[in-house]
Enzyme design. Structure first.
Site, short mmCIF file in Angstrom:
data_model
loop_
_atom_site.label_atom_id
_atom_site.label_comp_id
_atom_site.label_asym_id
_atom_site.label_seq_id
_atom_site.Cartn_x
_atom_site.Cartn_y
_atom_site.Cartn_z
CD GLU A 34 -101.76 -73.23 79.53
OE1 GLU A 34 -101.14 -73.95 78.73
OE2 GLU A 34 -101.79 -71.99 79.47
CG HIS A 35 -102.99 -78.78 82.05
ND1 HIS A 35 -102.27 -79.88 82.45
CD2 HIS A 35 -102.24 -77.70 82.42
CE1 HIS A 35 -101.15 -79.48 83.05
NE2 HIS A 35 -101.11 -78.16 83.04
CB SER A 68 -75.54 -76.16 73.90
OG SER A 68 -75.06 -75.77 75.15
CG ASP A 175 -95.55 -76.92 74.76
OD1 ASP A 175 -96.62 -76.29 74.85
OD2 ASP A 175 -95.02 -77.50 75.72
CE1 TYR A 227 -98.54 -80.78 81.11
CE2 TYR A 227 -98.45 -83.16 80.82
CZ TYR A 227 -98.71 -81.91 80.32
OH TYR A 227 -99.16 -81.77 79.02
C1 GLA Z 1 -97.00 -78.09 78.83
C2 GLA Z 1 -97.13 -79.24 77.85
C3 GLA Z 1 -98.23 -78.98 76.83
C4 GLA Z 1 -99.52 -78.56 77.50
C5 GLA Z 1 -99.27 -77.48 78.55
C6 GLA Z 1 -100.50 -77.18 79.36
O1 GLA Z 1 -96.55 -76.95 78.18
O2 GLA Z 1 -95.91 -79.45 77.18
O3 GLA Z 1 -98.39 -80.11 76.01
O4 GLA Z 1 -100.17 -79.69 78.06
O5 GLA Z 1 -98.23 -77.85 79.45
O6 GLA Z 1 -101.46 -76.59 78.56
#
Ligand code: GLA
Length: 385
Positions: A34-35, A68, A175, A227
């Site tokens: 994560e991150h 949508s 993602d 973020y």
């Molecule tokens: C969000 C972002 C990803 C990633 C995650 C943390 O989902 O879109 O790119 O940085 O947070 O892992």
């Protein structure tokens, strides 16, 4: 998962003619890592079975139009005006992909207009990447209808650029890669430095395990400050350590980092460096001992996000603790944090029990009732019809 009933008919009613195809792309959950993506590091997400669908056809107008099934108001952009386009609201994630394909140098001068109707089962704001599902579904749709011939990584980059440039969320590429490269019963190991991917078998069914997502219903949004501030702290830490990205540090560098960085920046750096190591450990452990053996790594990842990166919330911490008390193998926050969801790996026989305990624990603490869903690692973006 099959095409939602009413999508094709809804398109025909809205645009006056049937679609020529239906495409879809899934949301994702992250098993671990994560991150780390925007630090050029390692991630191990998987595509889930909830998807976003695009019924679409070429029109004769030079305009890309999206609506949508939830909000049938049409939003449109002329291909010739993509340079000056400004995007707002949910449609920005869809039209932003057309902008991103143009901005990344693909020649759209002869691309025809396209009408799109979207439907989705990916929960919004739950940390399951409803945004990447939408971007990736539109990306495969436009790639086919515009005959661009782009590979999946180019489409993932276009989705990320839409998110960064059209929406203004400084997210990494995890993602979109999960949504485009997912495979049934596999996670996707992505090295964000080389952008190489590898499908990693999860063997959940054989192990009698299931993956649950526990949506805290605390809404998160990546265009908000938390973020971006974590990303800035990582960049600051890398600069101070004299490396281009935190990926270039190893656990052996942490003593030096502790000596030269302020406490908060050090903890941000320690999360990223140890998390990259945990991704590799998880991949090795899955191969050598199966999913039942990765629980400690998931829990260590959660503790690192909670204490060092400080992106968890009490609702998610409680969900993780309750999952463990209910017999889970491991559990952790999944996604960007500041709300969203936890993912838990547990014996399939415990799903009902765990759901009840998670609901009861949230109620005891006065938290909103979490939404609990079983997620099945699934196939990535595709043409369905
Ligand atoms: C969000 C972002 C990803 C990633 C995650 C943390 O989902 O879109 O790119 O940085 O947070 O892992």
């Amino acid at each position: 998962m099959t095409i939602p009933p009413g999508l094709v008919e809804g398109f025909t009613t809205l645009y006056g003619t049937p679609p020529t195809g239906v495409w879809s792309a899934p949301g994702r959950a992250n098993l671990i890592g994560e991150h780390t993506d925007y630090n050029n590091g390692l991630v191990l997400p998987f595509a889930i079975d909830d998807r976003t669908w695009c019924a679409a056809r070429v029109n004769g107008t030079g305009v890309v139009s999206v609506a949508s099934t939830a909000q049938p108001t049409r939003h449109a952009v002329a291909i010739a005006d993509l340079d000056q386009a400004r995007f707002e609201g949910w449609s920005g994630y869809a039209l932003g992909v057309a902008w991103a394909l143009h901005a990344s140098g693909h020649d759209l001068s002869r691309a025809p207009g396209v009408d799109i109707l979207i439907d989705s089962t990916v929960p919004l704001g739950a940390g399951l990447s409803s945004s990447a599902a939408l971007e990736s579904a539109v990306a495969v749709t436009l790639n086919d209808l515009w005959e661009l011939g782009l590979d999946r990584m180019a489409l993932a980059k276009a989705g990320q650029l839409a998110e960064n440039g059209a929406i203004g969320a400084p997210t990494g590429i995890m993602d979109q890669v999960a949504s485009l490269f997912g495979q049934a019963d596999h996670a996707v190991l992505l090295d964000c430095a080389s952008l190489s991917t590898r499908a990693v078998p999860l063997s959940l069914e054989r192990s009698g395990l299931a993956l649950l997502v526990i949506d805290s219903t605390v809404k998160h949004a990546h265009a908000d400050g938390g973020y971006a501030s974590r990303r800035e702290a990582c960049e600051k830490g890398a600069r101070a350590m004299g490396v281009p990205f935190l990926r270039d540090l190893t656990v052996a560098d942490l003593a030096k980092a502790e000596a030269i960085l302020d406490d908060e920046t050090f903890r941000r750096v320690r999360h990223v460096v140890t998390e990259n190591a945990r991704v590799l450990d998880t991949v090795e452990t899955l191969a050598s001992s199966g999913p039942e053996a990765i629980g400690e790594l998931l829990l260590a990842s959660h503790a690192s996000m909670r204490d060092d990166f400080e992106i968890s919330v009490p609702e998610i911490d409680l969900a993780v603790e309750t999952a463990m008390e209910a017999g889970a193998v491991g559990a952790r926050l999944t996604g960007g944090g500041f709300g969203g969801s936890a993912v838990a790996l547990l014996p399939a026989t415990q799903v009902h029990n765990l759901t009840e305990l998670v609901h009861a624990a949230a109620s005891d603490r006065g938290f909103a009732t979490p939404a609990v869903l079983i997620v099945t690692p699934s196939e990535g973006a595709r043409r369905d019809q």
